[in-house]
Design a protein around this motif. Structure first.
Motif, mmCIF file in Angstrom:
data_model
loop_
_atom_site.group_PDB
_atom_site.id
_atom_site.type_symbol
_atom_site.label_atom_id
_atom_site.label_comp_id
_atom_site.label_asym_id
_atom_site.label_seq_id
_atom_site.Cartn_x
_atom_site.Cartn_y
_atom_site.Cartn_z
ATOM 1 N N LYS A 18 0.828 -1.206 0.000
ATOM 2 C CA LYS A 18 0.000 0.000 0.000
ATOM 3 C C LYS A 18 0.865 1.259 0.000
ATOM 4 O O LYS A 18 0.522 2.249 -0.647
ATOM 5 C CB LYS A 18 -0.944 0.001 1.205
ATOM 6 N N GLY A 21 2.049 1.950 -3.485
ATOM 7 C CA GLY A 21 1.005 2.611 -4.269
ATOM 8 C C GLY A 21 0.897 4.092 -3.936
ATOM 9 O O GLY A 21 0.742 4.928 -4.823
ATOM 10 N N GLN A 50 -4.684 6.206 -9.181
ATOM 11 C CA GLN A 50 -4.948 4.769 -9.166
ATOM 12 C C GLN A 50 -6.086 4.439 -10.119
ATOM 13 O O GLN A 50 -7.159 5.021 -10.053
ATOM 14 C CB GLN A 50 -5.283 4.300 -7.750
ATOM 15 N N THR A 53 -6.876 0.885 -10.944
ATOM 16 C CA THR A 53 -7.451 -0.427 -10.656
ATOM 17 C C THR A 53 -7.406 -0.686 -9.156
ATOM 18 O O THR A 53 -6.620 -0.088 -8.430
ATOM 19 C CB THR A 53 -6.683 -1.546 -11.388
ATOM 20 N N ASP A 54 -8.245 -1.623 -8.704
ATOM 21 C CA ASP A 54 -8.323 -1.959 -7.281
ATOM 22 C C ASP A 54 -7.871 -3.387 -6.994
ATOM 23 O O ASP A 54 -8.190 -3.937 -5.940
ATOM 24 C CB ASP A 54 -9.762 -1.774 -6.780
ATOM 25 N N ASP A 55 -7.162 -4.002 -7.927
ATOM 26 C CA ASP A 55 -6.684 -5.369 -7.760
ATOM 27 C C ASP A 55 -5.426 -5.542 -8.604
ATOM 28 O O ASP A 55 -5.121 -4.683 -9.442
ATOM 29 C CB ASP A 55 -7.774 -6.355 -8.193
ATOM 30 N N TYR A 65 -2.163 -3.498 -9.791
ATOM 31 C CA TYR A 65 -2.587 -2.160 -9.377
ATOM 32 C C TYR A 65 -1.913 -1.167 -10.320
ATOM 33 O O TYR A 65 -0.690 -1.092 -10.365
ATOM 34 C CB TYR A 65 -2.164 -1.869 -7.937
ATOM 35 N N TYR A 119 -1.273 2.700 -11.837
ATOM 36 C CA TYR A 119 -1.266 4.135 -11.530
ATOM 37 C C TYR A 119 -0.812 4.858 -12.786
ATOM 38 O O TYR A 119 0.171 4.461 -13.406
ATOM 39 C CB TYR A 119 -0.310 4.439 -10.374
#
Length: 90
Positions: A14, A17, A27, A29-31, A34, A36
């Motif tokens: 995290k 990210g 960001q 995507t959430d999976d 990931y 950016y």
């Protein structure tokens, strides 16, 4: 589009990210992966693994792919990202 993949160990995924966001990325995507993106570059946290250094000492390993519009932008992105991931012992 120039591309380079690096591995970072011992840094929370995290946080990695957040470093993209601090450099101006958004960001997407959430999976995994990931992703950016900014106007000039794209970074992706491709995968995370756990490595056993000894039978009791384990550390995470995160693979990150950097893409940029040109070589100069890619070098600058990686340089700035490495500053964020630098850890100084004491």
């Amino acid at each position: 589009m120039p591309e380079q993949e690096l591995e970072f160990r011992g840094i929370n995924r995290k946080h990695l990210g957040m470093y993209f966001e601090e450099l101006g990325g958004k960001q997407m995507t959430d999976d995994f992966p990931y992703v950016y993106k900014s106007n000039e570059w794209c970074g992706a946290i491709v995968r995370e693994e756990e490595l056993s250094i000894t039978s009791t000492f384990k550390v995470n390993s995160v693979h990150i792919r950097f893409n940029a519009s040109d070589d100069m932008t890619l070098k600058e992105l990686i340089k700035n990202y490495r500053v964020k991931t630098r850890r100084i012992g004491g």
